[in-house]
Design a protein around this motif. Structure first.
Motif, PDB file in Angstrom:
ATOM      1  N   PRO A   1       2.885  65.830   3.776  1.00 33.16           N
ATOM      2  CA  PRO A   1       1.591  66.068   4.421  1.00 33.16           C
ATOM      3  C   PRO A   1       1.750  66.320   5.920  1.00 33.16           C
ATOM      4  O   PRO A   1       2.565  65.693   6.588  1.00 33.16           O
ATOM      5  N   ILE A   2       0.969  67.254   6.420  1.00 29.08           N
ATOM      6  CA  ILE A   2       0.975  67.590   7.838  1.00 29.08           C
ATOM      7  C   ILE A   2      -0.398  67.236   8.392  1.00 29.08           C
ATOM      8  O   ILE A   2      -1.425  67.469   7.745  1.00 29.08           O
ATOM      9  N   SER A   3      -0.413  66.687   9.577  1.00 33.36           N
ATOM     10  CA  SER A   3      -1.667  66.260  10.200  1.00 33.36           C
ATOM     11  C   SER A   3      -2.623  67.439  10.401  1.00 33.36           C
ATOM     12  O   SER A   3      -2.210  68.551  10.721  1.00 33.36           O
ATOM     13  N   VAL A   4      -3.900  67.163  10.220  1.00 35.43           N
ATOM     14  CA  VAL A   4      -4.924  68.178  10.430  1.00 35.43           C
ATOM     15  C   VAL A   4      -4.950  68.605  11.895  1.00 35.43           C
ATOM     16  O   VAL A   4      -5.284  69.747  12.208  1.00 35.43           O
ATOM     17  N   LYS A   5      -4.569  67.715  12.794  1.00 32.62           N
ATOM     18  CA  LYS A   5      -4.537  68.040  14.224  1.00 32.62           C
ATOM     19  C   LYS A   5      -3.653  69.255  14.489  1.00 32.62           C
ATOM     20  O   LYS A   5      -3.960  70.080  15.344  1.00 32.62           O
ATOM     21  N   TYR A   6      -2.546  69.342  13.770  1.00 34.75           N
ATOM     22  CA  TYR A   6      -1.626  70.476  13.946  1.00 34.75           C
ATOM     23  C   TYR A   6      -2.356  71.788  13.667  1.00 34.75           C
ATOM     24  O   TYR A   6      -2.260  72.746  14.437  1.00 34.75           O
TER      25      TYR A   6
ATOM     26  N   ILE B   1      -5.294  76.787  15.216  1.00 32.33           N
ATOM     27  CA  ILE B   1      -6.471  77.647  15.121  1.00 32.33           C
ATOM     28  C   ILE B   1      -7.098  77.847  16.495  1.00 32.33           C
ATOM     29  O   ILE B   1      -7.503  78.954  16.853  1.00 32.33           O
ATOM     30  N   LEU B   2      -7.164  76.784  17.279  1.00 32.17           N
ATOM     31  CA  LEU B   2      -7.729  76.910  18.623  1.00 32.17           C
ATOM     32  C   LEU B   2      -6.862  77.806  19.500  1.00 32.17           C
ATOM     33  O   LEU B   2      -7.378  78.589  20.301  1.00 32.17           O
ATOM     34  N   PHE B   3      -5.546  77.698  19.365  1.00 30.73           N
ATOM     35  CA  PHE B   3      -4.671  78.572  20.134  1.00 30.73           C
ATOM     36  C   PHE B   3      -4.945  80.033  19.801  1.00 30.73           C
ATOM     37  O   PHE B   3      -5.097  80.869  20.696  1.00 30.73           O
ATOM     38  N   VAL B   4      -5.024  80.348  18.517  1.00 36.75           N
ATOM     39  CA  VAL B   4      -5.284  81.731  18.111  1.00 36.75           C
ATOM     40  C   VAL B   4      -6.655  82.173  18.613  1.00 36.75           C
ATOM     41  O   VAL B   4      -6.815  83.280  19.144  1.00 36.75           O
ATOM     42  N   LEU B   5      -7.653  81.324  18.472  1.00 34.41           N
ATOM     43  CA  LEU B   5      -9.006  81.661  18.898  1.00 34.41           C
ATOM     44  C   LEU B   5      -9.066  81.977  20.388  1.00 34.41           C
ATOM     45  O   LEU B   5      -9.538  83.038  20.801  1.00 34.41           O
ATOM     46  N   PHE B   6      -8.552  81.076  21.221  1.00 32.57           N
ATOM     47  CA  PHE B   6      -8.628  81.291  22.656  1.00 32.57           C
ATOM     48  C   PHE B   6      -7.677  82.389  23.111  1.00 32.57           C
ATOM     49  O   PHE B   6      -7.939  83.083  24.092  1.00 32.57           O
ATOM     50  N   ASP B   7      -6.584  82.593  22.406  1.00 38.00           N
ATOM     51  CA  ASP B   7      -5.666  83.674  22.739  1.00 38.00           C
ATOM     52  C   ASP B   7      -6.335  85.022  22.497  1.00 38.00           C
ATOM     53  O   ASP B   7      -6.239  85.932  23.324  1.00 38.00           O
ATOM     54  N   VAL B   8      -7.024  85.163  21.386  1.00 34.10           N
ATOM     55  CA  VAL B   8      -7.728  86.414  21.091  1.00 34.10           C
ATOM     56  C   VAL B   8      -8.859  86.633  22.092  1.00 34.10           C
ATOM     57  O   VAL B   8      -9.102  87.757  22.528  1.00 34.10           O
ATOM     58  N   GLU B   9      -9.518  85.565  22.479  1.00 30.53           N
ATOM     59  CA  GLU B   9     -10.582  85.697  23.478  1.00 30.53           C
ATOM     60  C   GLU B   9     -10.025  86.215  24.798  1.00 30.53           C
ATOM     61  O   GLU B   9     -10.639  87.052  25.461  1.00 30.53           O
ATOM     62  N   VAL B  10      -8.868  85.734  25.199  1.00 28.86           N
ATOM     63  CA  VAL B  10      -8.269  86.166  26.468  1.00 28.86           C
ATOM     64  C   VAL B  10      -7.844  87.627  26.394  1.00 28.86           C
ATOM     65  O   VAL B  10      -7.886  88.345  27.391  1.00 28.86           O
ATOM     66  N   ILE B  11      -7.481  88.097  25.210  1.00 29.73           N
ATOM     67  CA  ILE B  11      -7.087  89.503  25.057  1.00 29.73           C
ATOM     68  C   ILE B  11      -8.233  90.431  25.437  1.00 29.73           C
ATOM     69  O   ILE B  11      -8.007  91.529  25.944  1.00 29.73           O
ATOM     70  N   PHE B  12      -9.479  90.004  25.258  1.00 26.81           N
ATOM     71  CA  PHE B  12     -10.622  90.836  25.611  1.00 26.81           C
ATOM     72  C   PHE B  12     -10.735  91.042  27.123  1.00 26.81           C
ATOM     73  O   PHE B  12     -11.460  91.929  27.578  1.00 26.81           O
ATOM     74  N   MET B  13     -10.037  90.240  27.898  1.00 27.37           N
ATOM     75  CA  MET B  13     -10.118  90.390  29.355  1.00 27.37           C
ATOM     76  C   MET B  13      -9.266  91.544  29.867  1.00 27.37           C
ATOM     77  O   MET B  13      -9.538  92.063  30.940  1.00 27.37           O
ATOM     78  N   TYR B  14      -8.252  91.967  29.153  1.00 27.30           N
ATOM     79  CA  TYR B  14      -7.390  93.047  29.630  1.00 27.30           C
ATOM     80  C   TYR B  14      -8.121  94.383  29.741  1.00 27.30           C
ATOM     81  O   TYR B  14      -8.041  95.035  30.782  1.00 27.30           O
ATOM     82  N   PRO B  15      -8.846  94.829  28.707  1.00 27.42           N
ATOM     83  CA  PRO B  15      -9.577  96.091  28.885  1.00 27.42           C
ATOM     84  C   PRO B  15     -10.630  95.992  29.989  1.00 27.42           C
ATOM     85  O   PRO B  15     -10.873  96.961  30.710  1.00 27.42           O
ATOM     86  N   TRP B  16     -11.226  94.824  30.131  1.00 27.99           N
ATOM     87  CA  TRP B  16     -12.208  94.637  31.194  1.00 27.99           C
ATOM     88  C   TRP B  16     -11.546  94.779  32.565  1.00 27.99           C
ATOM     89  O   TRP B  16     -12.082  95.416  33.457  1.00 27.99           O
TER      90      TRP B  16
ATOM     91  N   VAL C   1     -14.431  71.493  22.849  1.00 26.52           N
ATOM     92  CA  VAL C   1     -13.197  71.105  22.162  1.00 26.52           C
ATOM     93  C   VAL C   1     -12.569  69.895  22.844  1.00 26.52           C
ATOM     94  O   VAL C   1     -12.130  68.948  22.186  1.00 26.52           O
ATOM     95  N   ILE C   2     -12.549  69.893  24.155  1.00 27.51           N
ATOM     96  CA  ILE C   2     -11.956  68.776  24.892  1.00 27.51           C
ATOM     97  C   ILE C   2     -12.808  67.516  24.720  1.00 27.51           C
ATOM     98  O   ILE C   2     -12.273  66.425  24.525  1.00 27.51           O
ATOM     99  N   ARG C   3     -14.121  67.654  24.769  1.00 33.01           N
ATOM    100  CA  ARG C   3     -15.004  66.485  24.607  1.00 33.01           C
ATOM    101  C   ARG C   3     -14.881  65.874  23.209  1.00 33.01           C
ATOM    102  O   ARG C   3     -15.001  64.668  23.043  1.00 33.01           O
ATOM    103  N   LYS C   4     -14.643  66.715  22.196  1.00 31.58           N
ATOM    104  CA  LYS C   4     -14.485  66.226  20.838  1.00 31.58           C
ATOM    105  C   LYS C   4     -13.128  65.562  20.630  1.00 31.58           C
ATOM    106  O   LYS C   4     -12.909  64.882  19.637  1.00 31.58           O
ATOM    107  N   GLY C   5     -12.185  65.752  21.557  1.00 27.66           N
ATOM    108  CA  GLY C   5     -10.882  65.135  21.476  1.00 27.66           C
ATOM    109  C   GLY C   5      -9.939  65.814  20.508  1.00 27.66           C
ATOM    110  O   GLY C   5      -8.998  65.203  20.003  1.00 27.66           O
ATOM    111  N   VAL C   6     -10.159  67.096  20.249  1.00 23.02           N
ATOM    112  CA  VAL C   6      -9.301  67.817  19.302  1.00 23.02           C
ATOM    113  C   VAL C   6      -7.876  67.916  19.819  1.00 23.02           C
ATOM    114  O   VAL C   6      -6.916  67.867  19.054  1.00 23.02           O
ATOM    115  N   LEU C   7      -7.703  68.013  21.125  1.00 27.34           N
ATOM    116  CA  LEU C   7      -6.363  68.185  21.694  1.00 27.34           C
ATOM    117  C   LEU C   7      -5.657  66.859  21.967  1.00 27.34           C
ATOM    118  O   LEU C   7      -4.526  66.872  22.442  1.00 27.34           O
TER     119      LEU C   7
END
Length: 124
Positions: free
Chosen positions: A60-65, A70-85, A114-120
């Motif tokens: 078993p692997i922790s859900v935190k992992y 998922i958060l890394f992928v989400l925020f990474d894709v969001e940052v990609i939108f800044m390049y064309p801008w 995300v930080i307030r929920k303590g996910v990290l």
């Protein structure tokens, strides 16, 4: 005059797709037919990066992992939108700047949530 596309306009794409699929299928068939097929216990053993496999792969692997991944992928894709801008910054003018401020506000509010929920936090 209105641009209209006909099915014949897509013929080059269809031909390229068929050729690519034929190449993949042909390569798989030819390598299967002419390749060696020697079976042995040593060859069939699992092998990963030069390290012998020990234990069960179903530990078993922790859900935190997965949450962090998922958060890394989400925020990474969001940052990609800044390049064309950034490339079109001058051409977008004040409207583009305000839109990016709104985008950043939404992005940072999600990060704050995300930080307030303590996910990290790993120490829980």
């Amino acid at each position: 005059m209105k641009n209209s596309y006909f099915p014949s306009d897509y013929l080059p794409i269809l031909v390229q797709f068929i050729l690519a699929a034929a190449f993949i299928g042909g390569t798989m068939i030819v390598t299967h037919l002419i390749g060696p097929s020697r079976k042995s216990k040593l060859k069939d053993d699992p092998f990963e990066c030069g390290i012998e496999s020990v234990g069960d792969a179903r530990t078993p692997i922790s859900v935190k992992y997965f949450l962090v991944a998922i958060l890394f992928v989400l925020f990474d894709v969001e940052v990609i939108f800044m390049y064309p801008w950034a490339v079109n910054f001058k051409g977008l003018g004040m409207f583009g700047f305000v839109e990016m401020l709104l985008f950043m506000a939404l992005l940072l509010s999600g990060f704050y949530y995300v930080i307030r929920k303590g996910v990290l936090n790993w120490e829980e």
